[in-house]
Write a protein that holds these residues in place. Sequence first.
Motif, PDB file in Angstrom:
ATOM      1  N   ILE A   1       0.864  -1.184   0.000  1.00  0.00           N
ATOM      2  CA  ILE A   1       0.000   0.000   0.000  1.00  0.00           C
ATOM      3  C   ILE A   1       0.900   1.234   0.000  1.00  0.00           C
ATOM      4  N   LYS A   2       0.848   1.992  -1.072  1.00  0.00           N
ATOM      5  CA  LYS A   2       1.641   3.213  -1.173  1.00  0.00           C
ATOM      6  C   LYS A   2       0.738   4.422  -0.962  1.00  0.00           C
ATOM      7  N   ILE A   3       1.075   5.231   0.013  1.00  0.00           N
ATOM      8  CA  ILE A   3       0.295   6.424   0.343  1.00  0.00           C
ATOM      9  C   ILE A   3       1.147   7.662   0.064  1.00  0.00           C
ATOM     10  N   LYS A   4       0.605   8.576  -0.709  1.00  0.00           N
ATOM     11  CA  LYS A   4       1.298   9.839  -0.979  1.00  0.00           C
ATOM     12  C   LYS A   4       0.487  10.987  -0.376  1.00  0.00           C
ATOM     13  N   GLY A   5       1.058  11.586   0.650  1.00  0.00           N
ATOM     14  CA  GLY A   5       0.422  12.753   1.268  1.00  0.00           C
ATOM     15  C   GLY A   5       1.186  14.017   0.907  1.00  0.00           C
ATOM     16  N   LYS A   6       1.470  14.839   1.895  1.00  0.00           N
ATOM     17  CA  LYS A   6       2.245  16.064   1.681  1.00  0.00           C
ATOM     18  C   LYS A   6       3.089  16.299   2.923  1.00  0.00           C
ATOM     19  N   GLY A   7       4.394  16.244   2.741  1.00  0.00           N
ATOM     20  CA  GLY A   7       5.295  16.415   3.862  1.00  0.00           C
ATOM     21  C   GLY A   7       5.330  17.849   4.363  1.00  0.00           C
ATOM     22  N   THR A   8       5.646  17.970   5.636  1.00  0.00           N
ATOM     23  CA  THR A   8       5.721  19.305   6.235  1.00  0.00           C
ATOM     24  C   THR A   8       6.534  19.235   7.527  1.00  0.00           C
ATOM     25  N   HIS A   9       6.817  20.393   8.104  1.00  0.00           N
ATOM     26  CA  HIS A   9       7.528  20.458   9.381  1.00  0.00           C
ATOM     27  C   HIS A   9       6.658  19.802  10.460  1.00  0.00           C
ATOM     28  N   ALA A  10       7.322  19.041  11.359  1.00  0.00           N
ATOM     29  CA  ALA A  10       6.578  18.362  12.412  1.00  0.00           C
ATOM     30  C   ALA A  10       5.805  19.331  13.296  1.00  0.00           C
ATOM     31  N   ALA A  11       6.266  20.602  13.367  1.00  0.00           N
ATOM     32  CA  ALA A  11       5.581  21.606  14.183  1.00  0.00           C
ATOM     33  C   ALA A  11       4.421  22.262  13.452  1.00  0.00           C
ATOM     34  N   ARG A  12       4.293  21.981  12.143  1.00  0.00           N
ATOM     35  CA  ARG A  12       3.247  22.631  11.334  1.00  0.00           C
ATOM     36  C   ARG A  12       2.427  21.569  10.594  1.00  0.00           C
ATOM     37  N   PRO A  13       1.824  20.616  11.284  1.00  0.00           N
ATOM     38  CA  PRO A  13       1.129  19.517  10.622  1.00  0.00           C
ATOM     39  C   PRO A  13      -0.043  19.970   9.756  1.00  0.00           C
ATOM     40  N   HIS A  14      -0.621  21.111  10.108  1.00  0.00           N
ATOM     41  CA  HIS A  14      -1.778  21.577   9.333  1.00  0.00           C
ATOM     42  C   HIS A  14      -1.391  22.019   7.926  1.00  0.00           C
ATOM     43  N   MET A  15      -0.089  22.199   7.679  1.00  0.00           N
ATOM     44  CA  MET A  15       0.375  22.597   6.355  1.00  0.00           C
ATOM     45  C   MET A  15       0.533  21.404   5.403  1.00  0.00           C
TER      46      MET A  15
ATOM     47  N   ILE B   1      11.708  12.220   8.575  1.00  0.00           N
ATOM     48  CA  ILE B   1      12.770  12.247   9.588  1.00  0.00           C
ATOM     49  C   ILE B   1      12.126  12.671  10.907  1.00  0.00           C
ATOM     50  N   ARG B   2      12.927  12.739  11.980  1.00  0.00           N
ATOM     51  CA  ARG B   2      12.366  12.963  13.307  1.00  0.00           C
ATOM     52  C   ARG B   2      11.503  14.231  13.379  1.00  0.00           C
ATOM     53  N   ASN B   3      11.934  15.287  12.710  1.00  0.00           N
ATOM     54  CA  ASN B   3      11.193  16.544  12.835  1.00  0.00           C
ATOM     55  C   ASN B   3      10.484  16.937  11.544  1.00  0.00           C
ATOM     56  N   ALA B   4      10.220  15.948  10.698  1.00  0.00           N
ATOM     57  CA  ALA B   4       9.512  16.235   9.444  1.00  0.00           C
ATOM     58  C   ALA B   4       8.488  15.149   9.163  1.00  0.00           C
ATOM     59  N   ILE B   5       7.258  15.545   8.972  1.00  0.00           N
ATOM     60  CA  ILE B   5       6.206  14.606   8.557  1.00  0.00           C
ATOM     61  C   ILE B   5       6.492  14.179   7.116  1.00  0.00           C
ATOM     62  N   PRO B   6       6.432  12.901   6.819  1.00  0.00           N
ATOM     63  CA  PRO B   6       6.799  12.433   5.474  1.00  0.00           C
ATOM     64  C   PRO B   6       5.745  12.752   4.428  1.00  0.00           C
ATOM     65  N   THR B   7       6.165  12.574   3.195  1.00  0.00           N
ATOM     66  CA  THR B   7       5.230  12.638   2.062  1.00  0.00           C
ATOM     67  C   THR B   7       4.752  11.245   1.691  1.00  0.00           C
ATOM     68  N   HIS B   8       5.659  10.278   1.776  1.00  0.00           N
ATOM     69  CA  HIS B   8       5.342   8.912   1.328  1.00  0.00           C
ATOM     70  C   HIS B   8       5.406   7.909   2.472  1.00  0.00           C
ATOM     71  N   VAL B   9       4.444   7.020   2.493  1.00  0.00           N
ATOM     72  CA  VAL B   9       4.447   5.875   3.404  1.00  0.00           C
ATOM     73  C   VAL B   9       4.112   4.630   2.589  1.00  0.00           C
ATOM     74  N   VAL B  10       4.849   3.550   2.849  1.00  0.00           N
ATOM     75  CA  VAL B  10       4.565   2.263   2.208  1.00  0.00           C
ATOM     76  C   VAL B  10       4.311   1.224   3.293  1.00  0.00           C
ATOM     77  N   ILE B  11       3.176   0.568   3.210  1.00  0.00           N
ATOM     78  CA  ILE B  11       2.812  -0.525   4.122  1.00  0.00           C
ATOM     79  C   ILE B  11       2.879  -1.827   3.325  1.00  0.00           C
ATOM     80  N   THR B  12       3.565  -2.837   3.872  1.00  0.00           N
ATOM     81  CA  THR B  12       3.574  -4.151   3.229  1.00  0.00           C
ATOM     82  C   THR B  12       3.133  -5.210   4.226  1.00  0.00           C
ATOM     83  N   GLY B  13       2.753  -6.355   3.688  1.00  0.00           N
ATOM     84  CA  GLY B  13       2.323  -7.456   4.544  1.00  0.00           C
ATOM     85  C   GLY B  13       1.778  -8.590   3.718  1.00  0.00           C
ATOM     86  N   ASP B  14       1.081  -9.519   4.393  1.00  0.00           N
ATOM     87  CA  ASP B  14       0.497 -10.625   3.648  1.00  0.00           C
ATOM     88  C   ASP B  14      -0.824 -11.067   4.256  1.00  0.00           C
TER      89      ASP B  14
END
Length: 387
Positions: A184-198, A239-252
Amino acid sequence: MSTAEFESQLHQWRHSLHKHPETGFEEVSTSEYVAQQLEAMGLEVHRGLGGTGLVASLTVGDNPTVIGLRADMDALNITETTGKSYCSQNHGKMHACGHDGHMTMLLGAAKLLTEKKDFNGTVRFVFQPAEEHGRGAKAMMADGLFDQFPIDEFYGVHNWPGLPAGTISTRVGGIMASEDNFEIKIKGKGTHAARPHMGKDPLVIAAEIILALQTIISRNLDPSIPAVISCTEIHTDGIRNAIPTHVVITGDTRSYSPDVQKMLEERMRKICEGICHMHDAECEFSYTHEFSPTVNHEKCVQTAVLAARNIVGDSKVDANVPAMMASEDFGAFIEKVPGCFAFIGNGVEADGKGFTPLHNSNYDINDDILAVGANYFAEIIRTRMPI
């Protein structure tokens, strides 16, 4: 050959195979070693099916029935820690699933049947590569296994730690599960960890998806029908202080029927795409079928149970063992021809410390069950194709 001599030969074969493990589609030396043993018995060996797979046939009498017996050949990418005298000499590879024992059982059956010829019909000894990743059976069939070597019924075994040593267990219907992999590939929008609403936080979306997937089994499937969905990995570009743009979930997922497989895939896709749409994020969902479920045929189970009782006695045979959620490549074969898969108990305890599980660096198949497997295979042939 006496019983003691036969068991000594089994141990010699098994220890030699254990010393030289090879992984999927690389079983060149393993295949050649097996072929040489079969040829020494007077059998003609056909090499190169599905890469490193091989088939030998023995016909006695005039019965047109053809029965196949199968063993898998591949090892695992695990560094052995058993410390045995016959420990793996190929660093980083070992027979941690007991396929060395399965090959030995089938060689033993070939030895018994070629010497006694106490049946009427044709038996095919099939040695399969690349079982561990679910590709060897399909590769052999793609190379014309059943076209070149027709088989009416097919039988296989797997050693099973946790079941009493020398017992034989099987069941009608699903005995081992399918394995389907998903990404499962999820593409959101990365931003500063202190500004999640962005941004559009794909980790929050992933968390919602993971939890929602667990409702598929509990709220879409009859409680009497087993299935499993497991999310096993999450990868991000954050990274620790940045919300990512991409997340990949794998499993079975694991199940026992094509209908359940289809339902799992469809519901998972809708949930993933729906949650992503709700958060205005993008979603890519992929779902692949790695292992077919291993579904035993009733008439073949009857043959297997009778043969097992003849070898180990009624008290050591379980004809309705609980199904296992692990997967086995043999299932792909018996989607095409009738067959039966069985477990041979490897033992319950070792020195009172509990048994070592499969795929463990300290696993070593029990030499005491090799003769049980060899005689069971041979008895299937005698039972199904008597003189």
